[in-house]
Design a protein around this motif. Structure first.
Motif, short mmCIF file in Angstrom:
data_model
loop_
_atom_site.label_atom_id
_atom_site.label_comp_id
_atom_site.label_asym_id
_atom_site.label_seq_id
_atom_site.Cartn_x
_atom_site.Cartn_y
_atom_site.Cartn_z
N PHE A 2 -16.99 -33.74 -3.34
CA PHE A 2 -18.40 -33.98 -3.61
C PHE A 2 -19.09 -33.95 -2.26
N ASP A 46 -6.16 -47.48 -5.81
CA ASP A 46 -7.25 -48.32 -5.34
C ASP A 46 -8.60 -47.74 -5.75
N ASN A 47 -9.66 -48.54 -5.58
CA ASN A 47 -11.00 -48.01 -5.86
C ASN A 47 -11.27 -46.81 -4.98
N GLY A 48 -11.82 -45.75 -5.57
CA GLY A 48 -12.13 -44.56 -4.80
C GLY A 48 -10.93 -43.66 -4.58
N VAL A 93 -17.38 -35.70 0.68
CA VAL A 93 -16.28 -36.56 0.24
C VAL A 93 -15.24 -35.73 -0.50
N THR A 98 -12.26 -39.20 -11.09
CA THR A 98 -12.55 -37.78 -10.87
C THR A 98 -11.48 -36.91 -11.50
N ARG A 125 -11.44 -39.29 4.98
CA ARG A 125 -11.50 -38.13 4.13
C ARG A 125 -12.84 -37.40 4.20
N GLY A 140 -9.73 -41.66 -6.62
CA GLY A 140 -9.94 -40.37 -7.27
C GLY A 140 -9.49 -40.34 -8.72
N LYS A 141 -9.18 -41.49 -9.28
CA LYS A 141 -8.68 -41.54 -10.66
C LYS A 141 -9.71 -41.00 -11.64
N1 LIG Z 1 -20.48 -37.64 -8.54
C1 LIG Z 1 -20.01 -37.98 -7.32
N2 LIG Z 1 -20.74 -37.66 -6.22
C2 LIG Z 1 -20.29 -37.97 -5.00
N3 LIG Z 1 -19.15 -38.62 -4.75
C3 LIG Z 1 -18.39 -38.97 -5.80
C4 LIG Z 1 -18.79 -38.69 -7.13
N4 LIG Z 1 -17.85 -39.17 -7.98
C5 LIG Z 1 -16.90 -39.73 -7.20
N5 LIG Z 1 -17.21 -39.61 -5.89
C6 LIG Z 1 -16.41 -40.07 -4.77
O1 LIG Z 1 -15.11 -39.60 -4.95
C7 LIG Z 1 -14.18 -40.58 -4.60
C8 LIG Z 1 -13.25 -40.84 -5.76
O2 LIG Z 1 -13.99 -41.52 -6.78
P1 LIG Z 1 -13.40 -41.93 -8.19
O3 LIG Z 1 -12.70 -40.76 -8.76
O4 LIG Z 1 -14.51 -42.52 -8.98
O5 LIG Z 1 -12.37 -43.06 -7.79
P2 LIG Z 1 -11.67 -44.17 -8.70
O6 LIG Z 1 -12.02 -43.92 -10.13
O7 LIG Z 1 -10.23 -43.99 -8.40
O8 LIG Z 1 -12.15 -45.49 -8.23
C9 LIG Z 1 -14.96 -41.78 -4.15
O9 LIG Z 1 -15.03 -41.77 -2.74
C10 LIG Z 1 -16.32 -41.58 -4.75
O10 LIG Z 1 -17.30 -42.15 -3.95
#
Ligand SMILES: Nc1ncnc2c1ncn2[C@@H]1O[C@H](COP(=O)(O)OP(=O)(O)O)[C@@H](O)[C@H]1O
Ligand SMILES: [Mg+2]
Lengths: 330, 343, 264
Positions: C28, C52-54, C31, C59, A8, C56-57
């Motif tokens: 971001f 899974d982790n990452g 990403v 976010t 991604r 996007g939940k």
């Molecule tokens: N503030 C941020 N800055 C840069 N990357 C981010 C930020 N917040 C989340 N990400 C990236 O966005 C993706 C989704 O993250 P996140 O929504 O926290 O996933 P989840 O909660 O499902 O584990 C991940 O790859 C994470 O590294």
């Protein structure tokens, strides 16, 4: 899962290496320094003179060494050592005391530096065993230490015929002899943190103490080493200080404390620890040490120096913070 | 208000008043009161009856009045979690600007206003660096400390010479202001009464008003405060302005009291004041803790000790040894009670 | 599991969702955290977001609470399009979020935490104008809110620093309930809790549902998800890949959807 996630990424991650980041800091500082020199020369061509050179290099001696000690604390996550000038003055006064007792030079140097080391050990005991934050510990010991120095030593007179005074006033390879300890320490610190395992441990502890601990590095040992080390470096500054100061006063430290911290911050050391370059520190010390002389050539009294230094510091930390915020995308 | 609190507490625990007293004495308040008792006791034993003469009490209170005013205003920024190290330099700057203007024939009130406004301007520069750019407060205000002290010296050096040849101070006797700073009601300096009133008002603001709550919230946890919808940036900015304001008032009052504006005025004052406030329960490492009453007691402890040192004819810097030592003890006790330990 | 009697969801599906987000994309830097993700939840419904982790939940939740402004996509409240420019906008629309870090202020008491940013002022005219807060009233309301939800906290006047993880979580949820009149968003509310504390939090969520609030909950714990929710949305690599009624699916299917072994 990781290989999927990476699909991604719209562009491949171009994470700058720490080295190139430091290089940028060094180049910017160098550019600013050269700019200062160039406008000073345009202003008055006699700026480039032996007198200027000597004034700048003498300025660098003490600030440079203390900045290395301070940088050592900052990079290792010890926040700041607000008592580092007390370490310096302990050594300077002990030199006078031991000299008056007729000790030979190498011995009195070693013992008086060790006295500073004991002071650092005291700091680290408070940090490690009482778990008091280093900023508060060194604020307190800096206070108390200054008070003790004032009560015990009113002032110290360095015998102008002593080899210490010789060292402070002579020249070596075109530089003041007193300049060389600073230069050697800079190179030493650079290689120590870049290549030695012990140095890496300091960086690790400064960057993330908890995971370093999880990786088996003893935080206690590292903290003790940090504060004893900083005090010993402060002690080395004390020798140089005794070398060119005929009359040592217990409150001499206040003059150095702030420029030293300014130099460290300007060199891009993160007060949060783990990040900083000693080569950049050298350049930043050089730049700050040139300002007073340049000001005189601009017809401004040297009192403008602190005003300008202060605001350079504010601008530098603001730019630095702004850059970090932008990178994080907050 | 105290009735309110009593009722609230009794909602949860049916605490007897003895229990409550025990509890509050084992907390930070107890340590401070104990510290104060010890230092007054020491003074009584060592210096003797003289400690309690009304003249000596006057000396102590008069010594602490201006630092107390400066400290109370500075405590706003500590509470909001931003340390303002520039207050000592700001005191000198304000004094020098005030004296410089007066000497140049400007009306005293207008001179004071100019001094205050310039200090607020520099406070705003601190605010922009810290709040807008996100600079580390210690590093940024350290820059102001250096810079403003330099500026004070520059102004002082450019002041027209008036008899005394020294460039280290601008001599200036503002009669009205001097009378004001020296006036007293029985053994209490008027300045101290004002400072004490300020302590009580600030205590009320901090503990009972919405604004006070918000400052504590921002200092306690800025992320949480932001998520609760508080204007965190504005609160931090205003708290920095408050500390500059207090310092500028302090500088002007010192000119009245001393009859001159020395450029070295307030040297190290930032450290003494913050040490005193920390002894009183504030922290320079995190916001959201401490209250003005505690801060007052912290400053009182140091003032009593300075007075003791003075009465015994010791060097005043000996007080620094005490301040340093007491700071360590108090912070250590706080850690033992569950305060923030280092690592 | 899966046989709880509260799932008469037929009636609810006819309602307009309390909140709905359509085609949300956000990056971001390099990403891409969200790729055209969709989510909706109705009043009286508990919806899980799993992945899974990452994936996007977090976010996506931040988009709904105004903390992240998405690059693309639309948000509807009660069917009306709306855009948030800050968390304050979302709070005003009745959306309350309990973040993973809870956003409690350690140095303040439980009551003060519940009301931070919304302190009630003294009813006395002058005191009110001076900004003096009415602690007694807030204290009583906090007690009422907590007992409504069946939460027991020994002293509301102690700083929250001394409270257990479950108590802190419940306090944060109670605060959300007190001020969120429409949607409550919970990010991994049971992640750091033990069995007993988790059960307490889940029962609080159940209470919220019976009050007619719409609830979005992120959780990694399949057992909790199946015990408490009405429906489940699965996210993978920033996209919402499938939505299921909880009583029409199985943990095996959901896990398959999360890992990509089953395609939505
Ligand atoms: N503030 C941020 N800055 C840069 N990357 C981010 C930020 N917040 C989340 N990400 C990236 O966005 C993706 C989704 O993250 P996140 O929504 O926290 O996933 P989840 O909660 O499902 O584990 C991940 O790859 C994470 O590294
Ligand atoms: Mg998450």
């Amino acid at each position: 899962m990781t290989h999927l996630s990476s699909s991604r990424f719209k562009v491949p991650s171009l994470r700058k290496s720490a080295d190139s980041e430091y290089l940028a800091t060094i180049l910017i500082l160098l550019a600013v320094w050269i700019f200062l020199v160039v406008i000073s020369v345009i202003n008055r061509s006699d700026f480039l003179s032996k007198a200027t050179f000597s004034a700048v290099t003498f300025n660098m001696c003490i600030i440079g060494i203390l900045a290395i000690g301070q940088g050592f604390v900052v990079i290792s996550g010890g926040i700041l050592d607000l008592s580092i000038t007390v370490s310096m003055l302990i050594t300077s006064f002990m030199i006078v005391v031991f000299y008056d007792r007729g000790w030979n030079t190498p011995l009195l140097i070693i013992v008086s530096i060790l006295c500073a080391g004991v002071f650092g050990l005291f700091n680290s005991i408070l940090v490690v065993w009482l778990r008091i934050n280093p900023l508060i510990v060194t604020l307190a010991t800096g206070f108390a230490g200054g008070g003790v120095l004032l009560i015990v030593f009113d002032r110290g007179l360095v015998d102008p015929k002593s080899s210490i005074a010789d060292f402070g006033t002579s020249h070596l390879f075109g530089f003041p002899t007193a300049w060389w300890p600073m230069a050697l320490l800079t190179i030493g610190a650079h290689f120590f943190f870049k290549y030695s395992r012990f140095g890496r441990h300091f960086l690790a502890v400064g960057g993330n103490p908890l995971s370093s601990k999880a990786m088996g590095i003893s935080l206690k040992q590292m903290r003790v080493a940090t504060f004893v080390g900083a005090s010993i470096i402060g002690g080395i500054a004390g020798i140089v200080f005794a070398g060119f100061t005929p009359e040592i006063r217990p409150n001499a430290g206040t003059y150095y404390m702030l420029p030293v911290i300014a130099a460290v911050v300007l060199a891009g050391f993160s007060l949060a620890g783990g990040r900083g370059s000693f080569l950049a520190l050298f350049v930043s010390v050089g730049f700050l040490s040139t300002i007073p002389t340049a000001l005189v050539f601009f017809g401004l009294e040297s009192i403008w120096q602190t005003f300008i230094q202060g605001f350079i510091l504010i601008i530098a930390v603001s730019i630095d913070a702004y850059r970090i915020v932008k990178v994080k995308g907050r | 208000m105290s009735k309110n609190l009593t009722q609230l507490a009794s909602h949860d625990h049916k605490m007897t008043s003895v229990e409550k007293m025990k509890k509050s004495l084992s907390g930070p308040g107890g340590t401070i009161v104990l510290g104060l008792a010890i230092i007054i006791g020491t003074s009584a034993l060592w210096v003797g009856k003289m400690t309690f003469t009304s003249f000596n009490v006057y000396l102590i209170l008069s010594y602490l009045a201006i630092p107390l005013i400066i400290g109370i205003f500075a405590s706003f920024s500590l509470l909001a979690g931003v340390v303002d190290l520039s207050i000592g330099a700001m005191v000198a700057l304000s004094a020098v600007i005030f004296a410089f203007c007066c000497i140049n024939g400007i009306n005293e009130w207008i001179s004071a206003l100019i001094a205050i406004l310039i200090c607020l301007g520099f406070g705003a520069i601190n605010g922009v660096a810290i709040v807008v750019f996100g600079a580390n407060p210690i590093a940024a205000t350290l820059g102001s400390l250096v810079g403003l002290r330099g500026l004070a010296r520059i102004i002082s050096n450019n002041a027209p010479a008036t008899g005394s040849s020294s460039t280290d101070a601008i001599p200036l006797m503002v009669t009205g202001l001097n009378d004001f700073t020296e006036s007293q009601v029985s053994f209490m300096p008027v300045l101290f009464i004002i400072a004490l009133a300020l302590v009580f008002v600030t205590q009320g603001i901090i503990s009972m008003t919405r604004g006070g709550r918000h400052i504590r919230a921002v200092g306690g946890d800025i992320t949480a405060a932001r998520r609760a919808g508080l204007p965190t940036e504005r609160i931090k900015f205003l708290s920095l302005l408050a500390s500059s304001f207090g310092a500028s008032i302090g500088g002007i009052l010192y000119v009245g009291k001393l009859g001159s504006a020395p450029v070295t005025l307030g040297t190290n004052m930032e450290f003494t004041i913050y040490a005193a406030l920390m002894i009183g329960g504030y922290s320079i490492l995190r916001g959201g803790v401490g209250n003005p009453m505690g801060g007052f007691l912290g400053i009182l402890i140091i003032a009593v000790f300075a007075n003791l040192v003075d009465n015994k004819g010791l060097d005043i810097r000996a007080a620094d040894i005490f301040v340093g030592f007491l700071l360590l003890v108090i912070v250590y006790l706080d850690i033992r009670r569950g305060g923030d330990a280092f690592e | 599991m899966g046989t709880a009697d509260h799932r008469d969801s037929n009636a609810k599906t006819l309602l307009t969702p309390a909140i709905e987000a359509k085609n949300i994309s956000h990056s971001f830097g390099a990403v891409q955290a969200l790729v055209s993700a969709n989510i909706s939840v109705s009043a009286g419904e508990v919806k899980a977001i799993v992945g899974d982790n990452g994936a996007g939940k977090s976010t996506l939740l931040k988009v709904l609470s105004g903390l992240v402004i998405p690059d693309k996509g639309e948000i509807f409240i009660d069917g009306k399009s709306i855009s948030f420019s800050s968390p304050v906008d979302a709070l005003k629309s009745g959306i309350q979020t309990v973040y993973q870090d809870l956003a409690l202020i350690d140095t303040m008491s439980a009551t003060q935490n519940v009301f931070v940013g919304r302190e009630q002022l003294s009813s006395n005219w002058i005191l009110g104008k001076l900004g003096v807060v009415n602690d007694r009233h807030m204290h009583q309301e906090a007690i009422k809110a907590l007992s409504d939800l069946g939460i027991k906290i020994p002293s509301l006047n102690a700083t929250v620093r001394s409270m257990s993880g479950g108590q802190r979580q419940c306090l944060a949820i109670a605060r959300a309930m007190l001020f969120g009149h429409k949607v409550i968003i919970l990010d991994e509310p049971t992640a750091a809790l033990g069995v007993h504390e988790s059960a307490q939090v889940l029962s609080v969520v159940d209470q919220l549902r019976s009050k007619g609030l719409a609830i979005l909950i992120v959780s990694h714990n399949m057992q909790h998800v199946f015990k408490i929710t009405d429906s489940i949305t699965v996210m993978r690599l920033g996209a919402s890949v499938a939505s299921r009624k909880t009583n029409e699916t199985s943990p095996e299917e959901i896990v398959g959807l999360i890992t990509g072994a089953i395609s939505g």
